[in-house]
Design a protein around this motif. Structure first.
Motif, PDB file in Angstrom:
ATOM      1  N   GLU A 276       0.912  -1.203  -0.456  1.00 36.18           N
ATOM      2  CA  GLU A 276       0.025  -0.160   0.124  1.00 36.18           C
ATOM      3  C   GLU A 276       0.968   1.739   0.038  1.00 36.18           C
ATOM      4  OE1 GLU A 276      -4.683  -1.210   2.206  1.00 36.18           O
ATOM      5  OE2 GLU A 276      -2.489  -1.184   2.962  1.00 36.18           O
ATOM      6  N   CYS A 277       1.805   0.942   0.636  1.00 37.75           N
ATOM      7  CA  CYS A 277       3.162   2.258   0.617  1.00 37.75           C
ATOM      8  C   CYS A 277       3.395   2.936  -0.871  1.00 37.75           C
ATOM      9  CB  CYS A 277       4.221   1.788   1.491  1.00 37.75           C
ATOM     10  SG  CYS A 277       5.258   3.092   1.888  1.00 37.75           S
ATOM     11  N   ARG A 278       3.821   1.417  -0.836  1.00 38.08           N
ATOM     12  CA  ARG A 278       4.744   2.297  -2.187  1.00 38.08           C
ATOM     13  C   ARG A 278       3.016   2.704  -3.485  1.00 38.08           C
ATOM     14  NH1 ARG A 278       9.517   3.591  -3.109  1.00 38.08           N
ATOM     15  NH2 ARG A 278      10.983   1.929  -3.017  1.00 38.08           N
ATOM     16  N   HIS A 279       1.732   2.268  -3.365  1.00 42.74           N
ATOM     17  CA  HIS A 279       1.390   2.479  -4.184  1.00 42.74           C
ATOM     18  C   HIS A 279       0.968   3.520  -3.842  1.00 42.74           C
ATOM     19  CE1 HIS A 279       0.556  -0.723  -7.193  1.00 42.74           C
ATOM     20  NE2 HIS A 279       0.312  -1.623  -6.095  1.00 42.74           N
ATOM     21  N   ASN A 280       0.109   4.441  -2.599  1.00 48.37           N
ATOM     22  CA  ASN A 280       0.327   5.917  -2.541  1.00 48.37           C
ATOM     23  C   ASN A 280       1.373   6.791  -2.777  1.00 48.37           C
ATOM     24  OD1 ASN A 280      -1.800   4.780  -1.229  1.00 48.37           O
ATOM     25  ND2 ASN A 280      -1.018   4.467   0.906  1.00 48.37           N
ATOM     26  N   GLY A 281       2.531   5.943  -3.650  1.00 50.46           N
ATOM     27  CA  GLY A 281       3.519   6.889  -3.697  1.00 50.46           C
ATOM     28  C   GLY A 281       4.885   7.389  -3.202  1.00 50.46           C
ATOM     29  N   ASN A 282       5.300   6.923  -2.239  1.00 51.40           N
ATOM     30  CA  ASN A 282       5.718   7.587  -1.138  1.00 51.40           C
ATOM     31  C   ASN A 282       7.112   6.731  -1.085  1.00 51.40           C
ATOM     32  OD1 ASN A 282       3.617   8.416   0.807  1.00 51.40           O
ATOM     33  ND2 ASN A 282       3.430   6.106   1.156  1.00 51.40           N
ATOM     34  N   PRO A 283       8.015   7.954  -0.676  1.00 49.89           N
ATOM     35  CA  PRO A 283       9.560   7.286  -1.309  1.00 49.89           C
ATOM     36  C   PRO A 283       9.473   5.856   0.304  1.00 49.89           C
ATOM     37  CG  PRO A 283       9.571   9.499   0.269  1.00 49.89           C
ATOM     38  CD  PRO A 283       8.145   8.749  -0.033  1.00 49.89           C
ATOM     39  N   CYS A 284      10.527   4.842  -0.143  1.00 53.87           N
ATOM     40  CA  CYS A 284      10.838   3.840   0.518  1.00 53.87           C
ATOM     41  C   CYS A 284      11.578   4.621   1.741  1.00 53.87           C
ATOM     42  CB  CYS A 284      11.438   2.751   0.415  1.00 53.87           C
ATOM     43  SG  CYS A 284      11.783   1.832   1.314  1.00 53.87           S
ATOM     44  N   LEU A 285      11.420   4.329   3.354  1.00 49.66           N
ATOM     45  CA  LEU A 285      11.928   4.766   4.446  1.00 49.66           C
ATOM     46  C   LEU A 285      12.869   4.368   4.730  1.00 49.66           C
ATOM     47  CD1 LEU A 285       8.219   6.136   6.951  1.00 49.66           C
ATOM     48  CD2 LEU A 285      10.282   7.536   5.025  1.00 49.66           C
ATOM     49  N   LEU A 286      12.663   2.801   4.927  1.00 48.20           N
ATOM     50  CA  LEU A 286      13.888   2.257   4.973  1.00 48.20           C
ATOM     51  C   LEU A 286      15.118   2.096   4.423  1.00 48.20           C
ATOM     52  CD1 LEU A 286      14.156  -0.400   6.704  1.00 48.20           C
ATOM     53  CD2 LEU A 286      14.136  -1.770   4.558  1.00 48.20           C
ATOM     54  N   GLU A 287      15.049   2.653   2.285  1.00 51.78           N
ATOM     55  CA  GLU A 287      15.896   2.710   1.886  1.00 51.78           C
ATOM     56  C   GLU A 287      16.642   4.408   2.568  1.00 51.78           C
ATOM     57  OE1 GLU A 287      14.281   2.874  -1.703  1.00 51.78           O
ATOM     58  OE2 GLU A 287      15.915   3.276  -2.788  1.00 51.78           O
TER      59      GLU A 287
END
Lengths: 255, 326, 267
Positions: free
Chosen positions: A166-177
């Protein structure tokens, strides 16, 4: 058609999950036409004592009294739904499992030593749970979705993808990255990645994802520079008990 | 025929497009992705975006149909707006071509096709395209576009790929000049640091040791699926509305997750992560090629770049292929 | 043409086969092959692939086991209710190509349903095929399906039925049922592989064992056809869920020749 009898019950916890139900301001009246709410702390003064069709149960079992209550309610109902992080994973109150008792007792219990204590546990340690609604707090729409499905005679489906989806489909940057200690990859989603949408890391309130690989997650976080104690505390906050359960099962399997 | 447009005119061109239609282009905000442009300056040509443009065709939550009062109501697809996608790299363009094939296999997907029909595609060439994870030169890159832009010292060269593209040039002919430049092979080159030696990987299917070495680093988070420009697998969900109607919606699926192959009765066909991982790689490199003659993968490298553990399957496949040859 | 849009059909007949299985006849007229399936949906519940278990141009019969959301909800319906269907989809059993052969039809549990389509087809084209053997296995006497049709099958064909477990008081005599796993019972039989094709459908464990047995009896992979099950969303060869090593179960299957699948069991 008679309306199904529904009860909301709560043991040790902040009762935020019950508030989540109430926060459905627009839809709530429509839902109340379809169900007969027999018990609801805040709303109903009397605690109903009879047979129920559906029960939403919130909170963590921390005392003998809680244990008796959850067993009693389970016996009274057909469908038992654990509501919220505390009921499903133990949540924050279950942190007490990971701290030596002498650290806590003088702080909290010096006045209330008469409490018969049990290790804080999610309700499924004591009773059979039909469905889980996860989250701290749970998504308010999800609760209505469960009621809707049950009314229609459908087995409610639990969301079973990690938060990352869902995080990716919401267009967020990866916080772990970015190097932040986000537990998204090992945590079950369904929350519409509400925390990471706002730039906050996932703490794992919805419990482990189906394929949660904690060992690897710990390794990844270590490589990002976090020490073992920090990582353990993070995981323990919401997923500690379920993680331990998984570990024990694995050990047993290896034996 | 090749056209040229100066940087100054290019900005004018974009601004005039933005006035008329929705233009989506790489924008560097919180995260680099295709966003609706408000002005030509926002367009950031220098990044290979973290997010692809696939949501413009395979919309997350696409309404398939509505059950209302005992009847089925089809959504009005004519309401879908025309738009322009700008700054598409070769890999992103190629992925659209591959979706054209996948979504028109035996049956045609009307939702995809309608959205696709209403999009104008502007390609953008960059020799130094991505980073150490790009391997687009090792896979099949067949593209379709309306206009394709090549950056030069003080202007863009523009190739026309369709009648739609021709019309756009004609409508803006005061901004474009005809050029007698002949495009060469070198002009179209893209530098890759990573190379996949072969995408015929049938012979290493049974190399369990090799695949296990990759899978041991897999968190099963599914980000590779979500970010992949070509991953198109989807599922339906019935969403009930308060008024009693039910909407059937389409969402993308992730083959790296258990729920992807779970059937009624809770049987899971791809229970082990290694089977799921292999399924993704084989679908990308082998299965699609066996069926349609070209790889599904476009080599954009997003699944390695944004993997929490940076699982580099390309190098490992090269290793396994070498091993198989011995 | 939007292939996702289902049509509404009426349930003409609804009756129980066993405690968790029922048959419905629906008013859906369409050309189809034995072994094909349709997508059945109920608004707000979902959609599920269900195999066609009849062979007729006038109506369609479905046999359903109540195991998931859609099938459980279907089980609560009655005659006159309406359901939504689209199809038929997939490749059925290649009955035309296999003319002149002996047919060995082997099914387990609700896997007998798609095979009933073959039997109906053979009933109408009996002269095209030689000997016909039906081997069906069920968990218990209570799970035996198609009790209405079985007496007729018993008269016309060589029928052998077995139940995994029998309890005292179970009426095994009516169809001369045997006890024990179907595979064990088949071991004892003299099965000739020559000029014979086997049609299989059933739970994966049983299928694998029976294929092993058939191989021992001299069958080649090319003589074995089976109906595969996978998760399906679109049934139109797009969604990707039903893929088995690059093949779409909804387009290239659900009926596969065993040599197409034998190396890819985990895929």
């Amino acid at each position: 058609m008679t309306k199904p009898k529904v009860g909301f019950y709560s043991v040790t916890g902040c009762q935020g999950c019950l508030l989540s139900v109430i926060f459905n301001e627009e839809e709530l009246l429509g839902v109340l036409e379809k169900i007969d709410v027999k018990s609801f702390p805040f709303i109903k003064e009397k605690v109903y004592d009879g047979h129920l069709d559906i029960v939403f149960f919130e909170g963590v079992v921390t005392s003998k009294h809680d244990e008796e209550m959850v067993k009693k309610i389970r016996d009274q109902c057909d469908i038992f739904i654990a509501l919220g992080a505390c009921a499903t994973t133990g949540g924050v109150p279950a942190l007490r499992n990971f701290t030596p008792p002498e650290n806590i007792q003088p702080l909290i219990y010096h006045k209330a030593l008469e409490i018969t204590d049990v290790d804080p546990s999610p309700v499924d340690k004591y009773v059979k749970v039909d469905y889980y609604i996860q989250g701290c707090p749970p998504d308010k729409k999800e609760i209505l979705g469960f009621i809707d499905d049950l009314l229609r005679g459908k087995k409610p489906l639990m969301y079973s993808k990690p938060v990352c989806i869902e995080c990716r489909h919401n267009g967020n940057p990866c916080l772990l990255e970015k190097g932040l200690p986000c537990l998204g990859p090992v945590t079950n989603g369904g929350c519409n990645s509400v925390c990471t949408n706002g730039g906050l890391v996932c703490w794992g309130c919805r419990g482990p994802a189906q394929d949660a690989n904690f060992e690897l997650m710990i390794k990844v976080l270590k490589e990002k520079g976090y020490d073992e104690k920090f990582i353990k505390q993070r995981i323990d906050a919401f997923e500690g008990l379920k993680y331990k359960e998984k570990e024990d099962a694995k050990k047993k399997w290896l034996e | 025929m090749v056209y040229a447009i100066s940087f100054e005119n290019y900005n004018k061109f974009l601004d005039s497009l933005i006035q008329k239609t929705d233009v989506f282009a790489p924008v560097k905000g919180k995260v680099s992705s295709f966003e609706k442009l408000k002005s030509a300056e926002e367009f950031n040509a220098d990044v290979l975006t973290e997010y692809t443009a696939k949501n413009n065709f395979l919309k997350q939550g696409e309404l398939i149909l509505t059950h209302k009062e005992g009847e089925v109501v089809e959504p009005d697809l004519s309401k879908i707006k025309e738009k322009i996608l700008l700054g598409l790299r070769m890999c992103d363009l190629a992925s659209i071509k591959k979706h054209d094939i996948a979504m028109n296999n035996k049956y045609a997907d009307p939702y995809y096709n309608e959205r696709r029909k209403k999009v104008t595609l502007f390609g953008y060439h960059q020799k130094q395209c991505g980073d150490e994870y790009c391997f687009c030169q090792s896979v099949d890159l067949e593209v379709e576009y309306d206009l394709f832009f090549y950056k030069r010292a003080d202007h863009y060269l523009v190739e026309v790929g369709s009648d739609k593209g021709k019309t756009i040039i004609k409508d803006n002919q005061d901004l474009f000049e005809e050029s007698d430049y002949k495009m060469t092979k070198e002009d179209k080159e893209i530098d890759n640091q990573l190379k996949l030696d072969s995408h015929d990987i049938d012979d290493i299917y049974t190399n369990n040791r090799g695949w296990s070495a990759l899978v041991k680093d897999c968190l099963a988070c599914g980000q590779c699926n979500a970010l992949c420009p070509t991953c198109f697998c989807f599922e339906f969900r019935d969403v009930p509305k308060q008024d009693g109607s039910v909407e059937k919606k389409r969402f993308l699926s992730e083959c790296q997750l258990e729920c992807f192959s779970r059937v009624a009765g809770d049987h899971i066909f791809r229970k082990a992560q290694i089977d799921r991982f292999k399924h993704r790689i084989y679908h990308q490199l082998q299965y699609f090629k066996d069926k349609f003659g070209k790889t599904l993968c476009t080599g954009c490298g997003r699944c390695i770049r944004h993997c929490p553990t940076k699982i580099d399957f390309v190098t490992k496949i090269n290793e396994m292929k070498k091993e198989a040859k011995k | 043409m939007n292939d996702y849009i289902p049509q509404k059909v009426k349930i003409l007949e609804f009756y129980r086969e066993s405690p968790d299985n029922f048959s419905i006849v629906i008013d859906f007229k369409t050309d189809h092959e034995p072994g094909q399936f349709i997508q059945v949906s109920l608004p707000g519940i979902g959609e599920a692939p269900i195999s066609i278990c009849s062979y007729s141009k006038d109506h369609m019969k479905l046999n359903v086991r109540e195991i998931g959301s859609v099938t459980n909800s279907l089980g609560k319906l009655k005659e006159g209710d309406e359901i939504w269907v689209r199809g038929p989809y997939g490749k059925g059993y290649p009955m035309q190509e296999l003319k002149g052969n002996n047919l060995l039809i082997i099914g387990g549990g609700c896997g007998v349903a798609p095979l009933k389509g073959i039997i109906d087809y053979v009933d109408q084209n009996r002269e095209d095929y030689q000997n016909i053997d039906l081997f069906f296995g069920y968990r218990s006497v209570h799970d035996v399906l198609f009790r209405r049709e079985t007496p007729e099958w018993k008269n016309k064909y060589n029928l052998m039925m077995s139940v995994d477990k029998a309890e005292e008081g179970d009426d095994l005599a009516c169809f001369e049922m045997k006890t024990g796993y179907l595979m064990e019972r088949m071991k004892e039989l003299d099965i000739n592989s020559e000029n014979t094709v086997a049609f299989l459908c059933g739970p994966p464990i049983m299928i694998n064992k029976i294929i092993g047995l058939l191989k021992e009896k001299g069958f080649k992979s090319e003589q074995i056809f089976l109906s595969a099950e996978r998760l399906m969303q679109c049934a139109l060869g797009m969604c990707g869920h039903c893929m088995i090593h690059g093949k779409y179960t909804c387009l290239d299957g659900p009926v596969f020749r065993w040599d197409e699948l034998e190396n890819f069991k985990n895929d």
